[in-house]
Design a protein around this motif. Structure first.
Motif, PDB file in Angstrom:
ATOM      1  N   ALA A 156      -7.665 -22.910   2.111  1.00  0.00           N
ATOM      2  CA  ALA A 156      -6.814 -23.477   0.248  1.00  0.00           C
ATOM      3  C   ALA A 156      -5.952 -21.520  -0.500  1.00  0.00           C
ATOM      4  N   ARG A 157      -6.338 -20.420   0.620  1.00  0.00           N
ATOM      5  CA  ARG A 157      -5.816 -19.342   0.244  1.00  0.00           C
ATOM      6  C   ARG A 157      -4.693 -19.518   1.064  1.00  0.00           C
ATOM      7  N   ALA A 158      -3.946 -19.512   2.070  1.00  0.00           N
ATOM      8  CA  ALA A 158      -2.814 -18.897   3.080  1.00  0.00           C
ATOM      9  C   ALA A 158      -2.224 -19.465   2.366  1.00  0.00           C
ATOM     10  N   GLY A 159      -1.377 -18.934   2.998  1.00  0.00           N
ATOM     11  CA  GLY A 159       0.345 -18.885   2.462  1.00  0.00           C
ATOM     12  C   GLY A 159       1.045 -19.424   3.805  1.00  0.00           C
ATOM     13  N   GLY A 160       2.375 -19.576   3.672  1.00  0.00           N
ATOM     14  CA  GLY A 160       3.036 -20.682   4.225  1.00  0.00           C
ATOM     15  C   GLY A 160       2.938 -22.160   4.588  1.00  0.00           C
ATOM     16  N   ARG A 161       3.690 -22.904   6.157  1.00  0.00           N
ATOM     17  CA  ARG A 161       3.554 -23.986   5.613  1.00  0.00           C
ATOM     18  C   ARG A 161       2.564 -24.636   6.927  1.00  0.00           C
ATOM     19  N   GLU A 162       1.981 -25.453   6.853  1.00  0.00           N
ATOM     20  CA  GLU A 162       1.109 -25.630   8.436  1.00  0.00           C
ATOM     21  C   GLU A 162       1.584 -27.564   8.815  1.00  0.00           C
ATOM     22  N   ALA A 163       1.803 -27.334   9.769  1.00  0.00           N
ATOM     23  CA  ALA A 163       2.549 -28.744  10.338  1.00  0.00           C
ATOM     24  C   ALA A 163       1.862 -29.704  10.654  1.00  0.00           C
ATOM     25  N   MET A 164       2.463 -31.637  10.585  1.00  0.00           N
ATOM     26  CA  MET A 164       1.942 -32.323  11.247  1.00  0.00           C
ATOM     27  C   MET A 164       2.568 -32.711  12.305  1.00  0.00           C
TER      28      MET A 164
ATOM     29  N   PRO B 125     -11.597 -28.821   0.594  1.00  0.00           N
ATOM     30  CA  PRO B 125     -10.106 -28.045  -0.019  1.00  0.00           C
ATOM     31  C   PRO B 125      -8.908 -28.301   1.509  1.00  0.00           C
ATOM     32  N   VAL B 126      -7.962 -27.905   0.754  1.00  0.00           N
ATOM     33  CA  VAL B 126      -6.930 -27.929   2.269  1.00  0.00           C
ATOM     34  C   VAL B 126      -6.064 -26.740   1.963  1.00  0.00           C
ATOM     35  N   HIS B 127      -5.581 -26.069   2.967  1.00  0.00           N
ATOM     36  CA  HIS B 127      -3.922 -25.742   2.906  1.00  0.00           C
ATOM     37  C   HIS B 127      -3.103 -26.428   1.892  1.00  0.00           C
ATOM     38  N   PRO B 128      -2.660 -25.239   1.076  1.00  0.00           N
ATOM     39  CA  PRO B 128      -1.977 -25.795  -0.066  1.00  0.00           C
ATOM     40  C   PRO B 128      -0.240 -26.753   0.162  1.00  0.00           C
ATOM     41  N   SER B 129      -0.046 -26.721   1.788  1.00  0.00           N
ATOM     42  CA  SER B 129       1.161 -27.401   2.086  1.00  0.00           C
ATOM     43  C   SER B 129       0.613 -28.924   2.351  1.00  0.00           C
ATOM     44  N   LEU B 130      -0.671 -29.002   2.344  1.00  0.00           N
ATOM     45  CA  LEU B 130      -1.030 -30.110   2.690  1.00  0.00           C
ATOM     46  C   LEU B 130      -1.750 -30.878   1.858  1.00  0.00           C
ATOM     47  N   GLU B 131      -1.937 -30.333   0.642  1.00  0.00           N
ATOM     48  CA  GLU B 131      -2.352 -30.680  -0.757  1.00  0.00           C
ATOM     49  C   GLU B 131      -2.287 -32.078  -0.729  1.00  0.00           C
ATOM     50  N   ARG B 132      -0.473 -32.521  -0.636  1.00  0.00           N
ATOM     51  CA  ARG B 132      -0.337 -33.941  -1.096  1.00  0.00           C
ATOM     52  C   ARG B 132      -0.984 -35.220  -0.283  1.00  0.00           C
ATOM     53  N   ILE B 133      -1.207 -35.168   0.875  1.00  0.00           N
ATOM     54  CA  ILE B 133      -2.556 -35.132   2.001  1.00  0.00           C
ATOM     55  C   ILE B 133      -4.172 -35.368   2.239  1.00  0.00           C
ATOM     56  N   SER B 134      -4.451 -34.117   1.012  1.00  0.00           N
ATOM     57  CA  SER B 134      -5.250 -34.018   1.618  1.00  0.00           C
ATOM     58  C   SER B 134      -7.208 -35.142   1.714  1.00  0.00           C
TER      59      SER B 134
END
Length: 659
Positions: free
Chosen positions: A231-239, A66-75
């Motif tokens: 997976a429950r956090a908000g905001g966006r993570e950066a690559m 499970p990953v941060h929601p903003s990273l789901e497309r590249i899990s």
């Protein structure tokens, strides 16, 4: 009217010259080939028996975290690391016949006897409790053996995504470390309390300031305090903000050893030393670390292998209690590509190991990269020493890349690398773990497009193509087992040896687990069972094996002593990390090696030194020169005469001392 040949050719001469250049460049770009029969001849020197590392009940078969929601497309991309393995003597029986590994399918650390060795204890899971650990937001990434509190018993440092590392310190009950091993044998302790969230993918031990104690070097990947696995956090993570110059990754952390306690409630204290690494050295996306003394002063240089940007080699100029480092870069000639110069590469450093590849008595290093054909290829690197170590004082790295000449430039999507002599002929073999994401849909076209796009979009995961379950990026590559042929070039014989793995690989650990003089190895696989390979090569040469130890009791430093065989009894101590040995062979050649504190990505070899001696007769006395720092930090030298076989050397006082 008939035309002469010159009249016919002259108008087309520029095109013909251009065609000739293209053909010549194509010929130069093509790698030499060796027939299957030729590879089979090389493979005939080796034989390995495959075993699967223990699989405990209650595990899982998942292939994504499970990953941060903003990273789901590249899990799948985010979930591509974590498999790790270490071979060492964890139960104190004198042999490195114990294995600690990360099984990513359940994100847990397993400790067990090596398959095929006596069942000295039941395999167990090394969990973090009672310390803080949330399996929903954290995952183990590696295990680093080392005697952290200097009591003669092997400890483990486990490092994670989502929190700082944890020291698992071996208890000593009633002065004995030979009781049965279990999870209760270790005391859990934070090494960086209240440090927030770290995302560590590499760690090693080395005496950075020359005070006689091993310090910790930690390399983080994602920025500290990110929420990558939440997976429950908000905001966006950066690559990363660039494919080739990203400096927005996790921090490097240098933890200086301060003190320790022994007994049934052991402890160790480290203090972080800040401000000694310049930007952007301090914030690369680090996947591997190497520490080795490259200029002979017993202060280890540091190599940070970074994703998405140049690797960094640091010259160690420290003094006891003070860390100082200078950046080293190679010198560039007119025809030398940037990527072939130390510190000027641009892509993906994912593994590093040291060894003398040209027999000049100096350590060279093998760096892993993406080296798959028709991919984001920059090539692996083999940086060979020129011997001009004085240049390091001026910031120049005295190394030239010879990966293409040696046949080690191209392999696959590389990870951990290891150099070792598996047939005892006196020449190192090269191993490499390969593969990224295993699936059925090839996603290389999308990745190529991403890599050629504008760097400004990279940090936003929403601009990335899909990398999820079922997608594939170099998912079916065989690991590298490269052997040097008579002409001096390395050839991959892994397919001939049958070294196929069930998944993509990450870490390689090496040790002579049964003390028979033939090196064995283990492979950590991502989202698949991991493997152990017992060396059964029948025509192996003679060998010299060394357990180099420092005394635990330093109140009165005795003379250096040696005996044949393995540690135990009054020949016990802690590994002499960074100590070097130089073996003089009867034909005048020299073999050199240094005690490894945990170099590489996620594979950790044992602390022992192993030298293949070829056809040297078993009773031949060998001059072996040692160079080390004693427990008080004083540099010392000693030369002993040892016969082939295993020896334990307890390093102490010498008559030849170096200030």
């Amino acid at each position: 009217m008939m035309m002469s040949v010159g009249q016919i050719v002259r108008p087309h001469l520029p095109r013909l010259v251009a065609l000739g250049i293209v053909v010549a460049l194509y010929a130069m770009a093509r790698q030499p080939e060796l027939s299957y029969a030729g590879r089979a001849r090389l493979a005939g020197r080796f034989q390995f028996a495959h075993h699967t590392l223990p699989e405990l009940p209650g595990g899982s078969s998942r292939t994504l975290r499970p990953v941060h929601p903003s990273l789901e497309r590249i899990s799948a991309w985010i979930s591509s690391v974590g498999a790790a393995v270490a071979l060492n003597d964890l139960d104190g029986d004198g042999l490195p016949n114990d294995v600690a590994f990360v099984d990513t399918r359940a994100d847990r650390v397993v400790v067990a006897p090596v398959p095929g060795t006596p069942s000295r204890f039941a395999p167990f899971v090394l969990d973090a409790a009672p310390l803080r650990y949330d399996p929903n937001t954290m995952a183990p990434m590696g295990c680093l053996p080392g005697d952290l509190n200097e009591d003669g018993a092997m400890d483990l440092l486990v490092y994670y995504w989502g929190r700082p590392p944890i020291a698992f310190l071996r208890r000593i009950e009633d002065g004995s470390i030979h009781a049965g091993l279990s999870g209760a044998s270790f005391v859990r302790q934070e090494v960086a309390p209240d440090a927030g969230r770290w995302f560590t993918n590499a760690a090693t031990l080395a005496d950075l300031d020359g005070d006689g104690h091993a310090d910790l070097i930690i390399g983080n990947y994602f920025p500290d305090d990110a929420r990558i696995l939440d997976a429950r956090a908000g905001g966006r993570e950066a690559m990363q903000h660039s494919m080739s110059r990203a400096d927005n990754g996790g921090r490097k952390h240098l933890l200086r050893w301060i003190g320790a306690a022994r007994g049934s409630q052991p402890s160790v204290r480290f203090e972080e030393v800040v401000g000694v690494l310049d930007e952007p050295v301090a914030s690369g996306w680090t996947l591997a670390i190497g520490a080795a003394d490259l200029d002979g002063d017993l202060l280890p240089e540091i190599y940070f292998a970074n994703d998405f940007g140049p690797d960094r080699l640091l010259h160690n100029r420290s003094r006891p209690g003070e860390f100082h480092f200078g950046l080293l870069e190679g010198s560039k000639g007119l025809t030398t590509p940037n990527s072939k110069v130390v510190g000027r590469d641009s892509f993906k450093g994912m593994g590093v190991d040291f060894g003398d590849l040209n027999g000049d008595g100096r350590l060279d290093f093998f760096v892993s990269n993406i080296a798959a054909e028709y991919a984001l290829e920059e090539s692996n690197f083999v940086f060979v020493s020129t011997g001009e170590t004085d240049l390091m004082r001026r910031g120049v790295a005295p190394y030239v890349d010879q990966s293409e000449r040696l046949g080690l430039s191209r392999s696959g999507w590389g990870w951990d690398t290891k150099l070792a002599d598996f047939d005892n002929d006196g020449v190192l073999e090269a191993l490499q773990a390969t593969g990224f994401v295993k699936g059925t849909t090839d996603r290389w076209p999308e990745l190529q497009e991403l890599a050629m796009g504008n760097d400004e979009f990279l940090s936003d995961p929403g601009s990335w193509p899909r990398f999820q379950s079922g997608d594939d990026l170099c998912g079916n590559q065989p690991n590298l087992f490269a052997v040097r042929g008579e002409e001096g070039r390395y050839w991959n014989i892994a397919p001939v040896l049958g070294l196929a793995e069930p998944g993509v690989s990450r870490g390689i650990a090496i040790a002579d687990v049964d003390g028979d003089g033939r090196l064995d190895f283990a492979v950590a696989n991502q989202w698949a069972p991991s493997s152990f390979y017992r060396n059964q090569s029948r025509d192996a040469g003679t060998f010299l094996g060394l357990h180099l130890l420092l005394p635990v009791d330093t109140r009165e430093l005795g003379p250096t002593r040696s005996r044949p065989g393995h540690p135990g009894g009054d020949f016990a101590g802690r590994p002499a990390l960074g100590a070097t040995a130089s073996v003089e062979l009867p034909d005048g050649r020299r073999l050199v090696a240094a005690v490894d504190g945990g170099n590489g990505h996620s594979g950790k070899r044992s602390h022992d030194l192993h030298f293949g001696l070829g056809r040297t007769p078993p009773a031949t006395p060998l001059r072996v020169a040692f160079h080390w720092r004693d427990p008080r930090g004083r540099a010392r030298r000693e030369t002993l005469e040892l016969a082939p076989g295993w020896h334990t050397v307890l390093l102490g006082r010498t008559t030849a001392e170096v200030d």
